[in-house]
Design a protein around this motif. Structure first.
Motif, PDB file in Angstrom:
ATOM      1  N   ASP A 222      15.908 -28.459 -32.864  1.00 41.64           N
ATOM      2  CA  ASP A 222      15.502 -28.391 -31.460  1.00 41.64           C
ATOM      3  C   ASP A 222      14.068 -28.897 -31.291  1.00 41.64           C
ATOM      4  O   ASP A 222      13.210 -28.673 -32.149  1.00 41.64           O
ATOM      5  CB  ASP A 222      15.619 -26.954 -30.957  1.00 41.64           C
ATOM      6  N   ALA A 223      13.818 -29.563 -30.138  1.00 34.86           N
ATOM      7  CA  ALA A 223      12.503 -30.141 -29.890  1.00 34.86           C
ATOM      8  C   ALA A 223      11.420 -29.063 -29.821  1.00 34.86           C
ATOM      9  O   ALA A 223      10.299 -29.281 -30.272  1.00 34.86           O
ATOM     10  CB  ALA A 223      12.546 -30.938 -28.590  1.00 34.86           C
ATOM     11  N   VAL A 224      11.737 -27.922 -29.243  1.00 34.17           N
ATOM     12  CA  VAL A 224      10.728 -26.875 -29.054  1.00 34.17           C
ATOM     13  C   VAL A 224      10.760 -25.880 -30.208  1.00 34.17           C
ATOM     14  O   VAL A 224       9.725 -25.518 -30.773  1.00 34.17           O
ATOM     15  CB  VAL A 224      10.968 -26.144 -27.713  1.00 34.17           C
ATOM     16  N   GLN A 225      11.953 -25.421 -30.561  1.00 37.59           N
ATOM     17  CA  GLN A 225      12.075 -24.307 -31.498  1.00 37.59           C
ATOM     18  C   GLN A 225      12.186 -24.732 -32.958  1.00 37.59           C
ATOM     19  O   GLN A 225      12.076 -23.894 -33.851  1.00 37.59           O
ATOM     20  CB  GLN A 225      13.302 -23.464 -31.149  1.00 37.59           C
TER      21      GLN A 225
ATOM     22  N   TYR B   8      18.479 -26.944 -24.921  1.00 37.94           N
ATOM     23  CA  TYR B   8      18.405 -27.268 -26.344  1.00 37.94           C
ATOM     24  C   TYR B   8      18.517 -28.784 -26.468  1.00 37.94           C
ATOM     25  O   TYR B   8      19.530 -29.369 -26.085  1.00 37.94           O
ATOM     26  CB  TYR B   8      19.522 -26.562 -27.117  1.00 37.94           C
ATOM     27  N   ARG B   9      17.453 -29.400 -26.949  1.00 40.45           N
ATOM     28  CA  ARG B   9      17.423 -30.857 -27.036  1.00 40.45           C
ATOM     29  C   ARG B   9      16.910 -31.271 -28.410  1.00 40.45           C
ATOM     30  O   ARG B   9      16.092 -30.560 -29.008  1.00 40.45           O
ATOM     31  CB  ARG B   9      16.466 -31.438 -25.987  1.00 40.45           C
ATOM     32  N   ALA B  10      17.350 -32.456 -28.815  1.00 37.45           N
ATOM     33  CA  ALA B  10      16.830 -33.011 -30.064  1.00 37.45           C
ATOM     34  C   ALA B  10      15.368 -33.402 -29.859  1.00 37.45           C
ATOM     35  O   ALA B  10      14.931 -33.676 -28.739  1.00 37.45           O
ATOM     36  CB  ALA B  10      17.647 -34.232 -30.458  1.00 37.45           C
ATOM     37  N   ALA B  11      14.609 -33.427 -30.956  1.00 37.20           N
ATOM     38  CA  ALA B  11      13.192 -33.762 -30.867  1.00 37.20           C
ATOM     39  C   ALA B  11      12.995 -35.181 -30.343  1.00 37.20           C
ATOM     40  O   ALA B  11      12.096 -35.441 -29.551  1.00 37.20           O
ATOM     41  CB  ALA B  11      12.539 -33.600 -32.226  1.00 37.20           C
TER      42      ALA B  11
ATOM     43  N   ARG C 157       3.006 -22.600 -26.117  1.00 42.04           N
ATOM     44  CA  ARG C 157       2.289 -23.808 -25.669  1.00 42.04           C
ATOM     45  C   ARG C 157       2.243 -23.860 -24.152  1.00 42.04           C
ATOM     46  O   ARG C 157       2.961 -23.144 -23.466  1.00 42.04           O
ATOM     47  CB  ARG C 157       2.921 -25.060 -26.250  1.00 42.04           C
TER      48      ARG C 157
ATOM     49  N   VAL D 118       5.410 -21.156 -31.352  1.00 43.97           N
ATOM     50  CA  VAL D 118       6.070 -21.951 -30.320  1.00 43.97           C
ATOM     51  C   VAL D 118       5.305 -21.879 -28.993  1.00 43.97           C
ATOM     52  O   VAL D 118       5.575 -22.626 -28.067  1.00 43.97           O
ATOM     53  CB  VAL D 118       7.540 -21.481 -30.172  1.00 43.97           C
TER      54      VAL D 118
ATOM     55  N   GLN E 222       5.159 -23.752 -21.054  1.00 44.90           N
ATOM     56  CA  GLN E 222       6.310 -22.968 -21.488  1.00 44.90           C
ATOM     57  C   GLN E 222       6.213 -21.554 -20.939  1.00 44.90           C
ATOM     58  O   GLN E 222       5.137 -21.111 -20.550  1.00 44.90           O
ATOM     59  CB  GLN E 222       6.317 -22.884 -23.014  1.00 44.90           C
TER      60      GLN E 222
END
Lengths: 232, 153
Positions: A31-34, B146-149, B116, B114, B119
């Protein structure tokens, strides 16, 4: 010992579990954030889902017991309640392991977390009430009532994140209509996890019901323990 | 009726089996009694943990009315305002916003990795003089996304 009629089911469940492992650990991106911790979603959510499903089975079986549709429903409801209690505890444990690196805390008195613990206690009540009386039939009816009443904790737990302010995030999939904000490979890993947990849960309940059947059929005391050992 | 359970003789290796067995009635009822005690404990802890007003956290707008601050510990949640995070010695100063009001938070303690700007976050502590919220427990409230980096190619 594998039972003949569960062999195809076991194979399918094992296949689903392998597919879930590969999609969750390899195919799905971090995940981008976690970061990597987010992969815990692929076991945390299926555990909670299996607990919800198990409690639904317990409640439906409880209604069948109260309507006197046969003692098999008592054993189905009991087996499902045992699975549900284990899965709820697992969901809480995995949630804590996920919460520590991402939220920053192992535990907080958030409505979702409290409701989940209450759901666990409802499952445990359903299991414990059975032995309160020495009489098996009264115990079965007590467990049925506790299962039907305790089921109320399922919607309360699921919707707690929508009804109240929580630290826990709202649902990404089972939620009011709208886009699912999850990247497709991550959604695939989640779906594979849910499928694997559901199939394995069915397998566990089926085996446990057979063990309880054998214990009920055998006249001697302490057979249930032997049957448990066989099923494990 | 189930015949009364008779205890079989167990191997003497396990020390807890050497004690006198509990009466059957107690043994049968112990699990439910334990669940009942656990439920009472959970209820009491949850009630004190969720706190005054039975909300898990207040919004900055709700806190804005109380300059002196409601007595006791509470939580405040919102989005961490961009460009508001500053380190001050061993403390961290930032502003939480709910889109309407903001509250200044002075946090002393562990900061989740996490955490930041932009957020969600929930801070736990007391509202001090001047409307500054003194936090000693900081939690990240992440979204349901939920996303890929990197964008999927």
């Amino acid at each position: 010992m594998p039972h003949r009629d569960t062999c195809p089911h076991s194979a399918v469940a094992a296949l689903a579990a392998s597919a879930a492992l590969v999609t969750g650990l390899v195919l799905a991106p971090a995940d981008a954030v976690q970061g990597e911790a987010q992969r815990l979603m692929y076991v945390h959510v299926p555990a909670a889902w299996t607990a919800y499903t198990a409690f639904t089975v317990t409640a439906v079986s409880g209604l069948a017991v109260l309507a006197r549709r046969g003692t098999v429903w008592d054993r189905v409801g009991r087996a499902a309640a045992e699975l549900g209690a284990g899965m709820t505890a697992l969901a809480v444990a995995l949630g804590m392991i996920w919460g520590r690196p991402v939220w920053g805390v192992w535990w907080t008195w958030d409505p979702r977390l409290v409701a989940t613990l209450a759901m666990l206690l409802a499952f445990l009540t359903c299991l414990a009430v059975r032995r309160w009386h020495g009489d098996a039939a009264r115990g079965a009816r007590g467990a049925a009532v506790a299962g039907v009443a305790g089921f109320a904790m399922v919607p309360v737990t699921h919707f707690s994140v929508l009804w109240w302010r929580t630290l826990h995030q709202p649902p990404s999939v089972l939620r009011p209509p709208g886009d699912v904000p999850v990247d497709p490979p991550m959604l695939a890993a989640l779906a594979a996890g849910v499928l694997a947990f559901t199939l394995l849960g069915c397998l566990v309940v089926a085996r446990r019901v057979r063990a309880l059947d054998a214990a009920a059929a055998a006249p001697a005391e302490h057979v249930s323990r032997a049957a448990l050992g066989r099923a494990a | 009726m189930i015949p009364p359970r008779r205890r079989l003789r167990r191997p003497p290796s396990a020390p807890w089996t050497r004690r006198r067995p509990l009466p059957d009635r107690v043994r049968r009822r112990l699990p439910l009694l334990l669940v009942g005690v656990a439920a009472l404990a959970l209820g009491a802890l949850a009630f004190s943990g969720i706190g005054d007003g039975m909300v898990y956290y207040r919004t900055p707008t709700e806190l804005a009315g109380h300059d002196a601050g409601p007595a006791g510990r509470l939580r405040v949640g919102g989005l961490v305002l961009p460009h508001s995070v500053r380190a001050e010695g061993d403390a961290l100063r930032f502003r939480l916003s709910d889109g309407v009001g903001t509250v200044e938070v002075l946090h002393r303690g562990e900061v989740p990795p996490v955490f930041r700007e932009g957020q969600g976050a929930v801070a736990e502590g007391v509202l001090g003089p001047g409307g500054v919220f003194r936090s000693d427990r900081l939690m990240v409230k992440h979204s349901d996304e939920y996303r890929a980096a990197e964008p999927a190619r």
